[in-house]
Motif scaffolding. Structure first.
Motif, PDB file in Angstrom:
ATOM      1  N   PHE A 295       0.852  -1.193   0.000  1.00  0.00           N
ATOM      2  CA  PHE A 295       0.000   0.000   0.000  1.00  0.00           C
ATOM      3  C   PHE A 295       0.886   1.241   0.000  1.00  0.00           C
ATOM      4  O   PHE A 295       1.828   1.341   0.791  1.00  0.00           O
ATOM      5  CB  PHE A 295      -0.923   0.012   1.225  1.00  0.00           C
ATOM      6  N   LYS A 296       0.564   2.180  -0.877  1.00  0.00           N
ATOM      7  CA  LYS A 296       1.342   3.402  -0.971  1.00  0.00           C
ATOM      8  C   LYS A 296       0.713   4.488  -0.101  1.00  0.00           C
ATOM      9  O   LYS A 296      -0.461   4.798  -0.241  1.00  0.00           O
ATOM     10  CB  LYS A 296       1.433   3.863  -2.424  1.00  0.00           C
ATOM     11  N   THR A 297       1.538   5.025   0.798  1.00  0.00           N
ATOM     12  CA  THR A 297       1.067   6.063   1.720  1.00  0.00           C
ATOM     13  C   THR A 297       2.076   7.207   1.749  1.00  0.00           C
ATOM     14  O   THR A 297       3.270   7.006   1.467  1.00  0.00           O
ATOM     15  CB  THR A 297       0.884   5.507   3.142  1.00  0.00           C
ATOM     16  N   TRP A 298       1.591   8.394   2.138  1.00  0.00           N
ATOM     17  CA  TRP A 298       2.459   9.565   2.232  1.00  0.00           C
ATOM     18  C   TRP A 298       2.880   9.794   3.689  1.00  0.00           C
ATOM     19  O   TRP A 298       2.087   9.622   4.604  1.00  0.00           O
ATOM     20  CB  TRP A 298       1.735  10.813   1.736  1.00  0.00           C
ATOM     21  N   ALA A 299       4.139  10.190   3.859  1.00  0.00           N
ATOM     22  CA  ALA A 299       4.637  10.545   5.187  1.00  0.00           C
ATOM     23  C   ALA A 299       5.417  11.847   5.080  1.00  0.00           C
ATOM     24  O   ALA A 299       6.295  11.976   4.225  1.00  0.00           O
ATOM     25  CB  ALA A 299       5.537   9.442   5.735  1.00  0.00           C
ATOM     26  N   MET A 300       5.080  12.824   5.928  1.00  0.00           N
ATOM     27  CA  MET A 300       5.823  14.085   5.926  1.00  0.00           C
ATOM     28  C   MET A 300       7.083  13.903   6.764  1.00  0.00           C
ATOM     29  O   MET A 300       7.013  13.753   7.982  1.00  0.00           O
ATOM     30  CB  MET A 300       4.976  15.232   6.480  1.00  0.00           C
ATOM     31  N   GLU A 301       8.243  13.894   6.117  1.00  0.00           N
ATOM     32  CA  GLU A 301       9.490  13.576   6.796  1.00  0.00           C
ATOM     33  C   GLU A 301      10.384  14.791   7.038  1.00  0.00           C
ATOM     34  O   GLU A 301      11.316  14.717   7.830  1.00  0.00           O
ATOM     35  CB  GLU A 301      10.254  12.518   6.003  1.00  0.00           C
ATOM     36  N   TYR A 302      10.117  15.897   6.337  1.00  0.00           N
ATOM     37  CA  TYR A 302      10.950  17.077   6.507  1.00  0.00           C
ATOM     38  C   TYR A 302      10.073  18.327   6.523  1.00  0.00           C
ATOM     39  O   TYR A 302       9.108  18.437   5.758  1.00  0.00           O
ATOM     40  CB  TYR A 302      11.968  17.213   5.364  1.00  0.00           C
ATOM     41  N   SER A 303      10.402  19.257   7.408  1.00  0.00           N
ATOM     42  CA  SER A 303       9.778  20.573   7.412  1.00  0.00           C
ATOM     43  C   SER A 303      10.908  21.583   7.595  1.00  0.00           C
ATOM     44  O   SER A 303      11.587  21.590   8.629  1.00  0.00           O
ATOM     45  CB  SER A 303       8.745  20.697   8.537  1.00  0.00           C
ATOM     46  N   ILE A 304      11.117  22.433   6.589  1.00  0.00           N
ATOM     47  CA  ILE A 304      12.313  23.276   6.524  1.00  0.00           C
ATOM     48  C   ILE A 304      11.908  24.741   6.511  1.00  0.00           C
ATOM     49  O   ILE A 304      11.023  25.155   5.749  1.00  0.00           O
ATOM     50  CB  ILE A 304      13.129  22.939   5.255  1.00  0.00           C
ATOM     51  N   ASP A 305      12.555  25.517   7.352  1.00  0.00           N
ATOM     52  CA  ASP A 305      12.295  26.949   7.432  1.00  0.00           C
ATOM     53  C   ASP A 305      13.085  27.665   6.336  1.00  0.00           C
ATOM     54  O   ASP A 305      14.309  27.549   6.273  1.00  0.00           O
ATOM     55  CB  ASP A 305      12.704  27.482   8.799  1.00  0.00           C
ATOM     56  N   LEU A 306      12.399  28.402   5.451  1.00  0.00           N
ATOM     57  CA  LEU A 306      13.040  29.101   4.347  1.00  0.00           C
ATOM     58  C   LEU A 306      13.230  30.595   4.609  1.00  0.00           C
ATOM     59  O   LEU A 306      13.795  31.297   3.770  1.00  0.00           O
ATOM     60  CB  LEU A 306      12.211  28.924   3.067  1.00  0.00           C
ATOM     61  N   PHE A 307      12.720  31.091   5.721  1.00  0.00           N
ATOM     62  CA  PHE A 307      12.798  32.529   6.002  1.00  0.00           C
ATOM     63  C   PHE A 307      14.246  33.021   5.948  1.00  0.00           C
ATOM     64  O   PHE A 307      15.141  32.341   6.455  1.00  0.00           O
ATOM     65  CB  PHE A 307      12.205  32.812   7.377  1.00  0.00           C
ATOM     66  N   PRO A 308      14.532  34.148   5.306  1.00  0.00           N
ATOM     67  CA  PRO A 308      13.617  35.159   4.746  1.00  0.00           C
ATOM     68  C   PRO A 308      13.376  35.004   3.242  1.00  0.00           C
ATOM     69  O   PRO A 308      12.933  35.949   2.603  1.00  0.00           O
ATOM     70  CB  PRO A 308      14.381  36.458   5.029  1.00  0.00           C
ATOM     71  N   PHE A 309      13.672  33.823   2.687  1.00  0.00           N
ATOM     72  CA  PHE A 309      13.561  33.656   1.250  1.00  0.00           C
ATOM     73  C   PHE A 309      12.140  33.300   0.827  1.00  0.00           C
ATOM     74  O   PHE A 309      11.380  32.691   1.584  1.00  0.00           O
ATOM     75  CB  PHE A 309      14.532  32.571   0.770  1.00  0.00           C
ATOM     76  N   CYS A 310      11.808  33.653  -0.398  1.00  0.00           N
ATOM     77  CA  CYS A 310      10.470  33.382  -0.943  1.00  0.00           C
ATOM     78  C   CYS A 310      10.600  32.422  -2.120  1.00  0.00           C
ATOM     79  O   CYS A 310      11.176  32.776  -3.147  1.00  0.00           O
ATOM     80  CB  CYS A 310       9.813  34.681  -1.383  1.00  0.00           C
ATOM     81  N   PRO A 311      10.120  31.170  -2.003  1.00  0.00           N
ATOM     82  CA  PRO A 311      10.280  30.182  -3.078  1.00  0.00           C
ATOM     83  C   PRO A 311       9.440  30.509  -4.306  1.00  0.00           C
ATOM     84  O   PRO A 311       8.320  31.023  -4.191  1.00  0.00           O
ATOM     85  CB  PRO A 311       9.813  28.878  -2.427  1.00  0.00           C
ATOM     86  N   LYS A 312       9.995  30.199  -5.476  1.00  0.00           N
ATOM     87  CA  LYS A 312       9.292  30.426  -6.743  1.00  0.00           C
ATOM     88  C   LYS A 312       8.946  29.114  -7.420  1.00  0.00           C
ATOM     89  O   LYS A 312       7.838  28.903  -7.879  1.00  0.00           O
ATOM     90  CB  LYS A 312      10.140  31.296  -7.667  1.00  0.00           C
ATOM     91  N   PHE A 313       9.909  28.190  -7.534  1.00  0.00           N
ATOM     92  CA  PHE A 313       9.629  26.871  -8.102  1.00  0.00           C
ATOM     93  C   PHE A 313      10.751  25.909  -7.734  1.00  0.00           C
ATOM     94  O   PHE A 313      11.835  26.320  -7.322  1.00  0.00           O
ATOM     95  CB  PHE A 313       9.462  26.928  -9.630  1.00  0.00           C
ATOM     96  N   LEU A 314      10.454  24.612  -7.885  1.00  0.00           N
ATOM     97  CA  LEU A 314      11.468  23.574  -7.697  1.00  0.00           C
ATOM     98  C   LEU A 314      12.207  23.327  -9.000  1.00  0.00           C
ATOM     99  O   LEU A 314      11.628  23.444 -10.083  1.00  0.00           O
ATOM    100  CB  LEU A 314      10.822  22.261  -7.252  1.00  0.00           C
TER     101      LEU A 314
END
Length: 375
Positions: A295-314
């Motif tokens: 069974f395929k399931t999602w797990a949130m493994e990372y939470s990263i603080d980007l402040f003060p940068f503003c992401p545009k795309f991967l």
């Protein structure tokens, strides 16, 4: 004492200079050559017949060089040098390679049949897809080859992946039937082996795709499976999958986290897993697709603080990459290593000026013309 002088007993014996580099142990030569970039190795093929054979036919050398190149990924970016070439619809495109320090490592030009709307990479190879023409490229050795076409349908949805089991690359093209109202898309595949090149490849039709895969997001290939987004809305969003070995379609739901309000989501291949990256305010969450007893399931493994940068795309990456690359509004590249959990910035815009969205690749001597072909 000259370090290249062979020792016999206690008496040094002068090197026969007439033999040149051939006096060095073969293992040492191979070890040195595997660390060189392809554009230098292309010149080295002229040194001797034995070197030419090594650099164009030796499978073990090619594999060793590829593995070392994966440690030094490069960004490939494109820009148009003109709006069109006089008297035709062709345009000149410039392809530039940039390392992870932001320095240009190579640059060359190619005339193609129009603007590129799909720009993908898979390991050492890249695809430049125009509306009616498809090109396969190895930027490491400056090879760009036009892929033959069979159908007359426009090249809207194209995926690209590599199947290690058969050492085979596959270009997957989904297109609309004449009766597009049936809610399905036709699918054709161009397959070619690494040692055969484009000229030995061929198109063939496979079963219909049971979904309408219309999206502006680029597909990614992870462990022999190509993924596309199925809709542009945030609700009921899902991901289309195509297993290249079994040549079967499927779908996967996006991860849901009620306490998070993501401004946008993107998927990417990282550390041999499909990941969905959610951006909210100045943080970045990375969800990893797990296979739990079938069974395929999602797990949130990372939470990263980007402040003060503003992401545009991967920046799309190949599935074995350990770093996630985020382009920022500040025109920097944010690189976060998932293993070391360390971040760094790459001021790659100092080398770019006016380029389009890049893709990630690693340099190799793999010829898109076939085994043993020159650049």
């Amino acid at each position: 004492m000259d370090e290249l002088t062979p020792i016999h007993g206690n008496d040094p014996k002068p090197v026969d200079e007439s033999k040149g580099l051939d006096c060095l142990p073969v293992d040492l030569i191979v070890e040195i050559l595997t660390k060189l970039p392809p554009k230098i190795l292309c010149r080295c093929r002229c040194v001797s017949k034995s070197w030419y054979s090594l650099l164009t036919h030796d499978v073990e050398f090619m594999s060793r060089h590829v593995e070392l190149s994966k440690r030094r990924p490069l960004l490939l970016v494109r820009r148009y040098l003109s709006d069109g070439i006089s008297g035709s619809e062709k345009i000149a495109v410039e392809l530039t390679s940039i390392d992870m320090q932001g320095d240009i490592t190579d640059k060359f030009q190619k005339v193609i049949d129009g603007p590129v709307h799909t720009f993908l990479s898979c390991g050492p190879l890249s695809i430049l897809c125009c509306m009616d023409t498809l090109y396969l490229c190895n930027p490491g050795i400056r090879q760009v080859v036009r892929v033959p076409r069979r159908s007359n349908s426009r090249l809207y949805n194209v995926g690209f992946g590599y199947l290690p089991v058969s050492k085979e690359y596959k270009i997957v093209h989904m297109f609309y039937h004449s009766d597009a109202g049936n809610g399905k898309m036709g699918c054709e595949i161009f397959s070619f082996r690494q040692d055969g090149g484009v000229k030995a490849g061929a198109w063939r039709t496979v079963g219909d795709c049971p979904f309408i895969a219309w999206t502006d997001e680029q597909p990614v290939c992870v462990n022999g499976i190509i993924y596309w987004a199925l809709s542009s809305g945030w609700k009921n969003r899902s991901i289309l999958s195509f297993d290249m070995e079994n040549e079967e379609f499927g779908s996967i739901s996006y991860p849901i986290h009620e306490s998070k309000d993501y401004s946008f989501l993107e998927y990417v291949g990282l550390m041999e897993a499909l990941c969905v990256v959610g951006f909210s305010a100045s943080s970045m969450d990375i969800w990893v697709l797990k296979n739990n007893r079938g069974f395929k399931t999602w797990a949130m493994e990372y939470s990263i603080d980007l402040f003060p940068f503003c992401p545009k795309f991967l920046v799309p990456s190949y599935d074995q990459s350990e770093e996630i690359l985020v382009h920022m509004e500040q025109r920097d590249l944010f690189c976060y290593n998932l293993k070391s959990r360390k971040a760094r910035r790459v001021e790659y815009y100092r080398a770019m000026k006016n380029y389009n969205k890049p893709c990630l690749y690693y340099a190799s001597m793999v010829s898109v013309l076939g085994h043993g072909s020159g650049s």
